[in-house]
Design an enzyme around this catalytic site. Structure first.
Site, PDB file in Angstrom:
ATOM      1  N   ARG A 122       0.866  -1.180   0.000  1.00 32.85           N
ATOM      2  CA  ARG A 122       0.000   0.000   0.000  1.00 32.85           C
ATOM      3  C   ARG A 122       0.901   1.227   0.000  1.00 32.85           C
ATOM      4  NH1 ARG A 122      -3.859   2.028   5.060  1.00 32.85           N
ATOM      5  NH2 ARG A 122      -2.177   3.443   5.644  1.00 32.85           N
ATOM      6  N   TYR A 164      -3.281  11.408   6.679  1.00 33.32           N
ATOM      7  CA  TYR A 164      -3.586  10.039   7.092  1.00 33.32           C
ATOM      8  C   TYR A 164      -2.539   9.058   6.530  1.00 33.32           C
ATOM      9  CZ  TYR A 164      -5.071   5.335   6.870  1.00 33.32           C
ATOM     10  OH  TYR A 164      -5.037   3.975   6.976  1.00 33.32           O
ATOM     11  N   ASP A 197      -5.151   3.727   0.212  1.00 35.80           N
ATOM     12  CA  ASP A 197      -6.276   3.980   1.121  1.00 35.80           C
ATOM     13  C   ASP A 197      -6.619   5.465   1.084  1.00 35.80           C
ATOM     14  OD1 ASP A 197      -8.117   4.100   3.150  1.00 35.80           O
ATOM     15  OD2 ASP A 197      -6.865   3.086   4.646  1.00 35.80           O
ATOM     16  N   HIS A 253      -9.226   6.681   2.728  1.00 37.42           N
ATOM     17  CA  HIS A 253      -9.753   6.933   4.078  1.00 37.42           C
ATOM     18  C   HIS A 253     -10.980   7.843   4.101  1.00 37.42           C
ATOM     19  CE1 HIS A 253      -9.038   6.751   8.516  1.00 37.42           C
ATOM     20  NE2 HIS A 253      -8.514   5.593   8.152  1.00 37.42           N
ATOM     21  N   GLU A 295      -9.007   1.935  -1.642  1.00 33.10           N
ATOM     22  CA  GLU A 295      -9.762   1.643  -0.406  1.00 33.10           C
ATOM     23  C   GLU A 295     -10.523   2.867   0.101  1.00 33.10           C
ATOM     24  OE1 GLU A 295      -7.213  -0.098   2.536  1.00 33.10           O
ATOM     25  OE2 GLU A 295      -8.403   0.698   4.193  1.00 33.10           O
ATOM     26  N   GLU A 333     -13.738  -1.634   6.746  1.00 34.21           N
ATOM     27  CA  GLU A 333     -13.104  -1.726   8.067  1.00 34.21           C
ATOM     28  C   GLU A 333     -13.977  -1.139   9.175  1.00 34.21           C
ATOM     29  OE1 GLU A 333      -9.479   0.362   7.091  1.00 34.21           O
ATOM     30  OE2 GLU A 333     -10.121   2.137   8.164  1.00 34.21           O
ATOM     31  N   ARG A 381     -13.606  -5.554   3.493  1.00 35.37           N
ATOM     32  CA  ARG A 381     -12.478  -5.455   4.426  1.00 35.37           C
ATOM     33  C   ARG A 381     -12.885  -5.574   5.897  1.00 35.37           C
ATOM     34  NH1 ARG A 381      -9.773  -1.588   5.169  1.00 35.37           N
ATOM     35  NH2 ARG A 381      -7.861  -2.741   5.528  1.00 35.37           N
ATOM     36  N   GLU A 432      -4.298  -7.352   5.286  1.00 34.28           N
ATOM     37  CA  GLU A 432      -3.468  -6.214   5.691  1.00 34.28           C
ATOM     38  C   GLU A 432      -2.526  -6.654   6.815  1.00 34.28           C
ATOM     39  OE1 GLU A 432      -5.643  -2.953   7.411  1.00 34.28           O
ATOM     40  OE2 GLU A 432      -4.046  -1.522   6.980  1.00 34.28           O
ATOM     41  N   TRP A 470     -12.535  11.982   8.846  1.00 31.98           N
ATOM     42  CA  TRP A 470     -11.136  11.640   9.051  1.00 31.98           C
ATOM     43  C   TRP A 470     -10.929  10.229   8.521  1.00 31.98           C
ATOM     44  CZ3 TRP A 470      -8.667   7.616  11.690  1.00 31.98           C
ATOM     45  CH2 TRP A 470      -7.241   7.674  11.623  1.00 31.98           C
TER      46      TRP A 470
HETATM   47  C1  GCO Z   1      -6.298   0.726   7.588  1.00 34.77           C
HETATM   48  C2  GCO Z   1      -7.067   1.692   8.389  1.00 34.77           C
HETATM   49  C3  GCO Z   1      -6.471   2.147   9.667  1.00 34.77           C
HETATM   50  C4  GCO Z   1      -7.519   2.893  10.492  1.00 34.77           C
HETATM   51  C5  GCO Z   1      -7.346   2.546  11.911  1.00 34.77           C
HETATM   52  C6  GCO Z   1      -8.358   3.266  12.802  1.00 34.77           C
HETATM   53  O1  GCO Z   1      -6.586   0.630   6.412  1.00 34.77           O
HETATM   54  O2  GCO Z   1      -5.458   0.055   8.153  1.00 34.77           O
HETATM   55  O3  GCO Z   1      -7.629   2.706   7.608  1.00 34.77           O
HETATM   56  O4  GCO Z   1      -5.306   2.897   9.447  1.00 34.77           O
HETATM   57  O5  GCO Z   1      -7.436   4.256  10.300  1.00 34.77           O
HETATM   58  O6  GCO Z   1      -7.470   1.171  12.051  1.00 34.77           O
HETATM   59  O7  GCO Z   1      -8.307   2.774  14.082  1.00 34.77           O
HETATM   60 MG    MG Z   2      -8.173   1.769   5.786  1.00 33.97          MG
END
Ligand code: GCO
Ligand code: MG
Length: 404
Positions: free
Chosen positions: A149, A161, A212, A214, A238, A264, A285, A341, A404
């Site tokens: 990634r 992030y 990602d 996010h 992602e 997630e 995920r 991951e 976020w």
């Molecule tokens: C990822 C996630 C993490 C989250 C985190 C929040 O893809 O691994 O986006 O980075 O931000 O798990 O607690």
């Molecule tokens: Mg993520």
């Protein structure tokens, strides 16, 4: 055979970051562990478990995993939600661990046995500039990773992030009030396509490349980015948009063939049923810990299998090695595995959670020990007391809140 639960307790420990673990003991002295960590909201799950769930477990039959899942889910009346489902996951995972130990089999055997030899993982390459990230991707490839990634800091946006400060490993949760980070989607969209152009020019196409976003873009912005990244043949993009808006993915799908991944933050099959049945994503995920344990994750992954969607289990460091151990058993057994991951935990975390899974040639391999093959060292856990920590928040230039 009777195997009554005589003890169910919750252990909170902070070896570098906070983890919540459920430990269940049967009358025969067999123990099982489950991860119940909800980053930044840990104590809500601890309260749910200690006040409302653990008292219900005493005297129950440990072998009845499905019935216990239904009892805790239907019995609450109030359904779903991250706190409830993480608490149920902790119990469910511990019961699978116990079942494996009693059977003398690693959990993947209970799930149908091996579908693959190893579990392909992706590592996290990050950098404060595009050059740094490109170099970091190279270091992952040298270490044998088949999937990486790539995340880069965005000029003008402190605390992007996925980027650790001062070259440190990335850990979003911090003590004190939540960190306030600035965000600008136009700045991100201007910068990020170049990263993938440079990574492919430097390292070629012989490995899987992931990214990602996010949850930061609108459907239209995400459609534009997914289209712009097509030449770089991503394994997945992602969380392009806030994940709870399932129909947003239609817009992205209409415009691009870049594979999409999300899940997630989901805790139930009802969060992703439309995404899966309408084939709006390529990878789901959800994790063992946040989606109701092995019992419920299996249902999500079975639905996904029917619709050509593969797995991509969340494996950030805020999920404990107990979650990783459980995820690897699921990954090893299911037919529709995609990728796992993998952010290696700190050494002090590994000392608290001794485990038998291991990394080799870009893959993780589950433990062959009966059960999950992971434990909690309670003495070591005690020497790392809970430290309150929050995830950051994001604001736009005018001060308004963003995802976020
Ligand atoms: C990822 C996630 C993490 C989250 C985190 C929040 O893809 O691994 O986006 O980075 O931000 O798990 O607690
Ligand atoms: Mg993520």
């Amino acid at each position: 055979m009777s195997m009554k639960i005589v003890d169910a307790k919750v252990i909170v420990t902070s070896p570098g970051r906070n983890f919540v673990t459920v430990k269940i003991t049967t009358e025969d002295g067999v123990t099982g562990v489950g991860d119940a960590t909800l980053n930044g909201r840990e104590m809500a799950v601890v309260g749910y478990l200690t006040e409302h769930v653990c008292p219900l477990l005493i005297g129950r039959e440990a072998s009845r995993i499905e019935d216990t899942w239904q009892y805790l889910y239907k019995g609450a009346y109030w359904r779903r939600g991250p706190v409830t489902m993480t608490a149920i996951a902790g119990v469910d995972t511990a019961l699978w661990d116990i079942k494996g130990k009693v059977a003398g089999l690693p959990v993947y055997q209970l799930l149908g046995g091996r579908s693959r030899d190893g579990v392909m993982v992706y590592g996290h390459a990050q950098g404060s500039t595009i050059e740094e990230t490109v170099d970091e991707v190279g270091r992952y490839l040298e270490r044998g990773y088949r999937a990486v990634r790539a995340q880069t800091a965005i000029p003008g946006l402190s605390g992007t992030y996925g980027i650790g400060s001062d070259g440190e490993r990335y850990e979003p949760a911090s003590s004190g009030l939540p960190e306030e980070t600035p965000w600008s989607t136009p700045a991100y969209l201007n910068h990020v396509p170049e990263l993938f152009d440079r990574v492919r020019r430097e390292h070629g196409y012989g490995f899987h490349l992931l990214h990602d976003a996010h949850h930061r873009m609108s459907p239209n912005e995400a459609a534009g980015l997914a289209k712009a990244l097509e030449p770089f043949r991503l394994f997945w993009l992602e969380d392009p948009t806030p994940a709870e808006d399932q129909t947003a993915f239609r817009r992205i799908r209409e415009h691009s063939t870049t594979p999409l991944a999300t899940g997630e933050i989901f805790n139930s099959i009802h969060d992703c049923d439309r995404l899966i049945t309408e084939r709006l994503i390529d990878y789901i995920r959800t994790s063992v810990t946040h989606a109701g344990g092995i019992t419920h994750l299996r249902r999500i992954l079975s639905l996904a299998e029917l619709h050509g969607v593969r797995s991509g289990s969340h494996g950030a460091t805020d999920l404990s090695p107990v979650c990783m151990a459980a995820a690897l058993h699921v990954d090893t057994a299911i037919p529709n595995f995609g990728v796992q991951e993998y952010m290696p935990h700190e050494e002090r975390t590994n000392e608290v959670f001794p485990h038998g899974y291991h990394f080799a040639d870009g893959h993780l391999y589950p433990s062959e020990d009966p059960g999950l093959g992971v434990d909690i060292d309670e003495n070591a856990a005690e020497s790392h007391p809970y430290e309150p920590a929050y995830l950051p928040v994001a604001r736009l230039h005018d001060g308004s809140m963003h995802d976020w």
